[in-house]
Design a protein around this motif. Sequence first.
Motif, mmCIF file in Angstrom:
data_model
loop_
_atom_site.group_PDB
_atom_site.id
_atom_site.type_symbol
_atom_site.label_atom_id
_atom_site.label_comp_id
_atom_site.label_asym_id
_atom_site.label_seq_id
_atom_site.Cartn_x
_atom_site.Cartn_y
_atom_site.Cartn_z
ATOM 1 N N GLY A 1 34.654 42.624 41.542
ATOM 2 C CA GLY A 1 34.460 41.302 41.853
ATOM 3 C C GLY A 1 33.209 40.766 42.018
ATOM 4 N N PRO A 2 32.649 40.494 42.960
ATOM 5 C CA PRO A 2 31.416 39.831 43.190
ATOM 6 C C PRO A 2 30.446 40.347 42.326
ATOM 7 N N GLY A 3 29.462 39.462 41.882
ATOM 8 C CA GLY A 3 28.458 39.773 41.138
ATOM 9 C C GLY A 3 27.147 38.969 41.687
ATOM 10 N N TYR A 4 26.251 38.526 41.058
ATOM 11 C CA TYR A 4 25.060 37.691 41.313
ATOM 12 C C TYR A 4 25.716 36.114 41.350
ATOM 13 N N PRO A 5 24.931 35.257 41.948
ATOM 14 C CA PRO A 5 25.748 33.905 41.926
ATOM 15 C C PRO A 5 25.322 33.420 40.352
ATOM 16 N N ASN B 1 37.835 45.532 43.985
ATOM 17 C CA ASN B 1 37.599 46.795 43.188
ATOM 18 C C ASN B 1 38.672 46.818 42.106
ATOM 19 N N SER B 2 38.269 47.206 41.048
ATOM 20 C CA SER B 2 39.262 47.375 39.914
ATOM 21 C C SER B 2 39.821 49.062 39.955
ATOM 22 N N THR C 1 25.009 39.550 31.848
ATOM 23 C CA THR C 1 26.394 39.970 31.961
ATOM 24 C C THR C 1 26.429 41.553 31.955
ATOM 25 N N SER C 2 26.661 41.816 33.222
ATOM 26 C CA SER C 2 26.788 43.264 33.693
ATOM 27 C C SER C 2 27.489 43.505 34.881
ATOM 28 N N GLY C 3 27.736 44.772 35.184
ATOM 29 C CA GLY C 3 28.692 45.286 36.411
ATOM 30 C C GLY C 3 29.919 44.625 36.366
ATOM 31 N N SER C 4 30.532 44.280 35.042
ATOM 32 C CA SER C 4 31.799 43.850 34.928
ATOM 33 C C SER C 4 32.096 42.606 36.020
ATOM 34 N N THR C 5 31.144 41.685 36.000
ATOM 35 C CA THR C 5 31.341 40.624 36.899
ATOM 36 C C THR C 5 31.457 39.331 36.289
ATOM 37 N N ALA C 6 31.563 39.222 35.067
ATOM 38 C CA ALA C 6 31.508 37.919 34.162
ATOM 39 C C ALA C 6 32.898 37.255 34.481
ATOM 40 N N ALA D 1 37.988 42.358 37.426
ATOM 41 C CA ALA D 1 37.007 43.015 36.090
ATOM 42 C C ALA D 1 37.849 43.970 35.455
ATOM 43 N N LEU D 2 37.545 44.031 33.876
ATOM 44 C CA LEU D 2 38.123 45.161 33.091
ATOM 45 C C LEU D 2 37.016 45.786 32.232
#
Lengths: 162, 756
Positions: B460-464, B611-612, B525-530, B715-716
């Motif tokens: 889920g949550p990434g950066y703003p 979480n996924s 674009t990282s950490g499955s946050t897109a 995320a996937l």
Amino acid sequence: MNTSLSEYPSSSVNLIVNEQAHQLSVRDHWTLLDVLRDVLELTGSKRGCDRGECGSCTVLLDGVPVYSCQILALQSQGKTVITIEGLSQNGVMTALQQAFLDNDGGQCGYCTPGFVISSLALLRDNPNPTDKEICDALSGNICRCNAYGRIIESVRSASGRN
Amino acid sequence: MPGALEMSESLIGRSVNRHHFPEKLTGDAKYSADLIMPGMLHAAILRSPHPHANILSIDTSKAEKLAGVKAVITPFNIPSGRLAVDLFILDTRVRFVGDEVAAVAAVDPDIARKAIDLLDVRYEILPFILDPDEALSKDAIKIHENGNLAIPEPINLERGDIEKGLIEADEIFEDSYYIPAHSAAALEPRAALAYWDNGHLTIWKSTRGVHVERISLSNALKIPTENIRIVGPFLGGGFGNKDETRLGAISAVLAQKADRPVRLEYSREEEFVAGRTRHASYIDLKIGFKLDGTITAIHGVATLNSGAYQASTPQMSRRTGQCMLYLYSCPNVKYESYPAYTNCPTAGSYRALGAPQGHFALETLMDRVAEYLGIDPVEFRKKNHVKIEGQPGRRTSPDDQIIDSQPVEGGVPFSSNELGQCLVKGAEAFDWVNRRKSNGSNDESKKYGSGVAIMIYRGGPGYPTGAEVRVNKSGEITVICGLMDVGEGMTTVLSQMCAEVLGVEYADVSTLFGDTESTPDAPITSGSTATFSAGTAVIRASTIIKDSLLALAGTALESEISDLVLENGYISVKTDPDRRMTVKEVASLMTNDYISSISTVDPGSTEYIVNSFGAHFVNVEVDTYTGNVNILKYVAAHDSGVIINPQLSLNQVEGGISQMLGLALSEELVTDRNTGVTLNGSYLEHKCPTILDYPEIQVIFADSVDPVGPMGAKALGEVPSVGVGAAVANAVYDAIGIRFNSLPISPDKIIRALYT
Ligand code: FES
Ligand code: FES
């Protein structure tokens, strides 16, 4: 690419690329891929490795799929080259390309031109390949996104079996 | 699957074709190395032949005299700006074989390469270290001035009381694991084209984040961000890996010096050696458990090889431990991490960072625990995996704080957690209960076995992340976002979300991505946050646009806004559907040229962890004569919430698994112990999987709707890649009774283990 040739041995070469005849001055050590990308600005053929390992530079040379990074431009003297840019006619994709689109046969797309060209040669020679024949024919192309499952599906569907 | 895709009214769950794939299929799509500018020069880099050395001097005179050379840069003739805490544009110290020493721009690549050979460098050779433990020892030579710990402080995270948990245990299992470096080896070697105009710099380059790179270049070049534009053309494979290198800075400085556009392309070998690898990781793991199958303590210690520079080591060090802290219900857990600088090629961000390493250790040791207890490995996991209520313990973070997607504390529930469903459905599809131990033939040389592994990853949550949705007077709809589509199909999914909110067709929405000049600020674009972050932003912005369109239509149709509906491209009056207008007609009524809404979100939840999850099942055939492992069947069950585009998701999961089968069975980037030289920087020798290695993979998505995810999605991108090594190792054990504690499980290791 700058084609001032003073420092390097160079020659003239005639070849037909996507049905267009060219007479070009090339340095003797340039590969067919160098000429396609840097002289003719046909950048659809990719330089994934430049050493005959990945297949992203695959083109048809007199109908045979080859790694264009492993062929000197001089060796293509008098020959016919088909690149990915030469496939679609008037902006309409071939059935094979459409099959890749519909079956999501790629992700980032960098390997895609090479896979399409290799598949084209396969289906021309063997319109109804088995899965094993598909994989054998495409084993010289690497897809690092590993979209292999969808690529196999694309070729299956283009071959009319499914 | 394709062909059988359901056509629903809704765009969500529909397998629309991948955005921009037609251009890629015809050769029209331009990647960074395909860009050409008038007067463009070609660059080449001189790389260090030594693993560790000071550069005393560089004589550039011969190179500069060569006809056609337009610029030569060395650490001595350019300003010493910092791209990252420990990375200068060029440095007088080289730290691995392949580190950048100097660079040249010339009128063609032949001349650039020749000029590189003419550079005369004097080195002071220093002792070098390739092993992280050795690097962290007291007397080790310092690779960077602050010492060899690659982060300011070691990571030390604990929930509950690990000592107590170990005392409470009836048994303690412990073991050591090793996962080597391997290369992301994206098919596109990194490339950049830099160009200056009146003090303004534009760079087109392979990148996973234009905005982040702009900040780093602004710091290094000491020019304001407004004077820098970074554009990401199509990216030929990202895997989180591009860029973290000096590529952009070197091309920028060369272009400035030559006062001409400069294109720099990494060769395949440069990409392997001087790109970024997965961190080679040593993990010591301890699990305490009771004889009734309850886990009382999990303690992991990771020693990580960061290579020459830090890159993503802070994030990676943390992520390696998340599964140890959170995948199994356990009151007492502890994770420590010691990442070290060495003189190996630099490790950086690569698909799921440390999670594959952590899962390999955890999921193989758990398998041993289950076996010891005489419990079926699937049943053992069903009993012990973390459930929706989360971990035991108390929440320690403030109530109004967004919960990190990698928490340590207990007492916080998941927004959704269908790991149990993944185990049940996966086992059913695999027919786990009747799994085969043989293929029925009498061939003694072949052994068969099955393995399982479960996985958890931030979902889920990434950066703003900002996203803009714009509709112009002609009714054209554009989603504008600073993220890059790294090849995974994010632009497709975001277009689907926007079209769904605005009640139009997918094809009606175009996108603008990865350009600092025209897109709102966004992270890498990282950490499955897109999907989660940008998706939430797109939905919010689209909703505001929808309201504006309804307001315009309300006036035109003389109706209350609340009486209007927007669907199938029309805005109509609910009670009188014949009174309707197309979105295009409504748009033409706007007074300005366009209406636009920008939404920046810091998505997530103050109540839930997002979480996924996944569960993988694999059946292998081990050839005891050749040591070859053949994957016969692979079933992957995933909980990633609502699946927005089934076909793209299928491709993503299959691809992630296949790529990580490389790490499980064949891939390793080998550094020679005596010289520090990378021995196998090529596709042939690094052994990336080919289509002949591709197994039959069956993908199952759990029924799952995440209550806080955009349209229920999570995320996937990375979660499918984290459990592959463990699942395969467990299957190989089942087949031949040998536990492998290091990857890859290559034929030579199997043969050695069987016959010595
Ligand atoms: S670029 Fe020719 S085979 Fe890789
Ligand atoms: S689609 Fe990315 S390399 Fe094949």
